[in-house]
Every structure is written in structure tokens, then in C-alpha cells.
Motif scaffolding. Structure first.
Motif, PDB file in Angstrom:
ATOM      1  N   GLU A  11      70.279 -35.617  28.274  1.00  0.00           N
ATOM      2  CA  GLU A  11      70.299 -35.582  29.734  1.00  0.00           C
ATOM      3  C   GLU A  11      70.889 -36.880  30.307  1.00  0.00           C
ATOM      4  N   LEU A  12      70.453 -38.005  29.761  1.00  0.00           N
ATOM      5  CA  LEU A  12      70.994 -39.290  30.232  1.00  0.00           C
ATOM      6  C   LEU A  12      72.501 -39.353  29.995  1.00  0.00           C
ATOM      7  N   TYR A  13      72.916 -38.889  28.830  1.00  0.00           N
ATOM      8  CA  TYR A  13      74.335 -38.971  28.450  1.00  0.00           C
ATOM      9  C   TYR A  13      75.198 -38.081  29.355  1.00  0.00           C
ATOM     10  N   SER A  14      74.614 -36.949  29.782  1.00  0.00           N
ATOM     11  CA  SER A  14      75.379 -35.995  30.599  1.00  0.00           C
ATOM     12  C   SER A  14      75.676 -36.558  31.990  1.00  0.00           C
ATOM     13  N   GLU A  15      74.979 -37.632  32.360  1.00  0.00           N
ATOM     14  CA  GLU A  15      75.224 -38.230  33.682  1.00  0.00           C
ATOM     15  C   GLU A  15      76.320 -39.287  33.637  1.00  0.00           C
ATOM     16  N   PRO A  39      76.845 -42.212  31.951  1.00  0.00           N
ATOM     17  CA  PRO A  39      76.524 -43.635  32.130  1.00  0.00           C
ATOM     18  C   PRO A  39      77.508 -44.506  31.346  1.00  0.00           C
ATOM     19  N   THR A  40      77.503 -45.804  31.616  1.00  0.00           N
ATOM     20  CA  THR A  40      78.173 -46.734  30.705  1.00  0.00           C
ATOM     21  C   THR A  40      77.263 -46.885  29.480  1.00  0.00           C
ATOM     22  N   ALA A  41      77.797 -47.456  28.414  1.00  0.00           N
ATOM     23  CA  ALA A  41      76.987 -47.665  27.201  1.00  0.00           C
ATOM     24  C   ALA A  41      75.751 -48.501  27.534  1.00  0.00           C
ATOM     25  N   GLU A  42      75.953 -49.529  28.342  1.00  0.00           N
ATOM     26  CA  GLU A  42      74.856 -50.443  28.675  1.00  0.00           C
ATOM     27  C   GLU A  42      73.775 -49.732  29.502  1.00  0.00           C
ATOM     28  N   GLU A  43      74.215 -48.893  30.449  1.00  0.00           N
ATOM     29  CA  GLU A  43      73.246 -48.137  31.263  1.00  0.00           C
ATOM     30  C   GLU A  43      72.451 -47.161  30.391  1.00  0.00           C
ATOM     31  N   PHE A  44      73.153 -46.503  29.477  1.00  0.00           N
ATOM     32  CA  PHE A  44      72.505 -45.542  28.587  1.00  0.00           C
ATOM     33  C   PHE A  44      71.408 -46.240  27.773  1.00  0.00           C
ATOM     34  N   LYS A  45      71.768 -47.389  27.225  1.00  0.00           N
ATOM     35  CA  LYS A  45      70.807 -48.156  26.407  1.00  0.00           C
ATOM     36  C   LYS A  45      69.596 -48.580  27.247  1.00  0.00           C
ATOM     37  N   THR A  46      69.847 -49.122  28.419  1.00  0.00           N
ATOM     38  CA  THR A  46      68.760 -49.601  29.286  1.00  0.00           C
ATOM     39  C   THR A  46      67.819 -48.456  29.655  1.00  0.00           C
ATOM     40  N   GLN A  47      68.416 -47.305  29.988  1.00  0.00           N
ATOM     41  CA  GLN A  47      67.589 -46.181  30.430  1.00  0.00           C
ATOM     42  C   GLN A  47      66.765 -45.584  29.285  1.00  0.00           C
ATOM     43  N   LEU A  48      67.380 -45.458  28.108  1.00  0.00           N
ATOM     44  CA  LEU A  48      66.652 -44.872  26.978  1.00  0.00           C
ATOM     45  C   LEU A  48      65.566 -45.837  26.474  1.00  0.00           C
ATOM     46  N   LEU A  49      65.883 -47.132  26.495  1.00  0.00           N
ATOM     47  CA  LEU A  49      64.871 -48.136  26.116  1.00  0.00           C
ATOM     48  C   LEU A  49      63.689 -48.108  27.092  1.00  0.00           C
TER      49      LEU A  49
END
Ligand SMILES: [Zn+2]
Length: 275
Positions: free
Chosen positions: A233-237, A239-249
Motif C-alpha cells: 500500500e505504501l509503495y502504491s502511493e 513515495p521516494t525511497a526515503e519516504e517509503f523507509k520512514t513510513q514502514l519503519l
């Protein structure tokens, strides 16, 4: 020392068949290798990325004082087969037909890519498993039945999954990440989820050997499914790599080995290719 920076060993005894897990430190991605110890023999699964860990795993196996019958290599990612060259080249190595070719083709480039960072901590050459298995076959080794299955399009292009029906053990390796962040380099969320659902459906199998992290049960397989759904779900939005990492963390502040992100973001976000 803590499990962050030291190895761990876990032994589970199934009426005389001992299943040993030798875990790399969480700081080093918690790679999990295993030994199936039957009356007369040892069967090893995977071999670690870093040479000192591969050698430590070998030392542990030799301390059991039984002959090593063979080593299974689960898939073509270097954190599972680099140790074949650095510690286990004299033993018979087996993998599924096709994975041997992936290792032969990609291995030398993997070494070239990793040498600048790891130097003598990784081998200079690749050892390719010489023995191949067909999926949906089984054999008996020292009284224990091993069933070989192919899993495609999950964490990697192809991997070997082994079931041990007599003791209810699934050797799932990187299909399951236990207590640690998942390596999402390929981005095949849906297929991975459906393969995990197959593990859930396997009745009578309640001890699951992960490729990273501690042995687990089906609750942790469920946790991997939830994790993949959230990541998808996060990836489908976009994000940049950094945003993806921050959100999943932020969703998983207590899962171990956050360095996993640095190992895969370059693949998931397209600058590097894998298999
Ligand atoms: Zn791995």
C-alpha cells in the motif's frame, strides 16, 4: 554482547531429530542457517554472507561430531551461498535445478559489487552447487523424509522450500522473515503473500525455519503477510525511497535489522537489478 552483535544458536529436539539454527547478529541481517541432525548425519541449510560467520557456522557443525552429508542452498542471493566458497567448498552442495544457473551467472558480479565494501570478509570466487534437485520430489536421508518444492516470484525469482513431514518442520528460508524487516527488493508483494498463505495452509507444520530471524510458528507467517500488505500500500502511493523507509519503519518500530532497507531500496526503487 547482545543478539545485535553476536550470533545465537537455538536447538529444538523432535524425538531425537535435532533442528539447530545458527543465527547471524541482527546487525548483520540475522541470516539464519540450520542443521538437521539425525542419528548418523548432519544436513545443513545455507551458509551465510560473511566469511567469519560461515566459518563459525562450520565450527558449530563440526562440534556436533557427525559427518556432514550435504548442504542445501535455498536460493540465488549471496547472503545464502557466499559461505559455500569461504567455508564449505569440500562438501556436496544441492539446490533446485535452475538456481545453480542463477548462482553461476550472477555470483561473480555479486562479488565484484560487494568487494569494495567487504574486502576479505567475503570470498573471491563463487562455488556453484554441483547437485540439482527436481521440485515435487522427495528422498529419505538417514531415516528422515525431505520433500522438495519450488517457490517462484516471492522474495526471489526461485527458491527451494523443504518440508520434513515426520517432524512437522518447514524449511522456508527467505519466504519467511521472522522478527526482522523483510527484503523487498523485487516488489512482488501479491505472489509472495499467496506463497505465505500456502505455508499457513500446510496442516501439521508448526515449526518454521526462516531465512532471517528465529524459527517461528504460523503467527509470524501472518505477520509477514500483514507487513507485505502494508508495504504494498505504501509503495502504491509512489513515495521516494526515503519516504517509503520512514513510513514502514514508523509502522514497525520494533522489528529488528533496519539495515535491511539499505540492502534493498536500490533494487525496489529501480537503480539496480536483481533476480
Ligand atoms: Zn536472505
Amino acid at each position: 554482547m547482545t543478539s545485535q552483535n553476536s550470533t545465537s544458536t537455538i536447538v529444538k529436539d523432535f524425538n531425537g531429530v535435532k533442528v539447530h539454527t545458527f543465527l547471524a547478529p541482527y546487525e548483520a541481517a540475522a541470516n539464519a542457517t540450520h542443521i538437521i541432525e539425525t542419528e548418523n548425519k548432519l544436513v545443513l541449510i545455507d551458509t551465510h554472507f560473511l566469511t567469519p560467520l560461515a566459518q563459525a557456522f562450520k565450527g558449530y557443525a563440526l562440534s556436533l561430531n557427525k559427518p556432514i552429508d550435504r548442504i542445501f542452498i535455498s536460493h540465488g542471493h549471496p547472503d545464502h551461498y557466499f559461505g559455500l566458497a569461504s567455508a564449505f567448498s569440500e562438501y556436496a552442495a544441492f539446490t533446485l535445478q535452475g538456481i545453480d544457473k542463477v548462482i553461476a551467472e550472477w555470483g561473480p558480479q555479486m562479488i565484484k559489487n560487494q568487494k569494495p565494501m567487504f574486502g576479505d570478509l567475503i570470498p573471491n570466487e563463487v562455488v556453484v552447487p554441483k547437485h540439482t534437485l527436481m521440485p515435487n520430489t522427495e528422498e529419505v536421508i538417514d531415516g528422515l523424509t525431505y520433500q522438495y518444492e519450488l517457490v517462484e516470484g516471492a522474495e526471489s525469482e526461485a527458491q527451494l522450500l523443504i518440508k520434513l513431514p515426520q517432524i512437522g518442520v518447514i524449511i522456508a528460508q527467505d519466504l519467511v522473515y521472522s522478527g526482522v524487516h523483510l527484503w523487498l527488493g523485487m516488489g512482488w508483494f501479491d505472489k509472495w503473500i499467496s506463497e505465505l498463505e500456502n505455508v499457513l495452509k500446510a496442516d501439521g507444520y508448526n515449526y518454521i525455519l526462516a531465512g532471517h530471524g528465529l524459527p517461528c510458528g504460523k503467527d509470524e507467517v501472518m505477520n509477514c503477510i500483514y507487513y507485505l500488505k502494508i508495504a504494498k500500500e505504501l509503495y502504491s502511493e509512489n513515495p521516494t525511497a526515503e519516504e517509503f523507509k520512514t513510513q514502514l519503519l514508523a509502522k514497525y518500530p520494533y522489528r529488528e535489522s533496519p539495515m535491511m532497507f539499505d540492502m534493498y531500496l536500490g533494487f525496489l526503487f529501480g537503480q539496480m537489478s536483481s533476480h
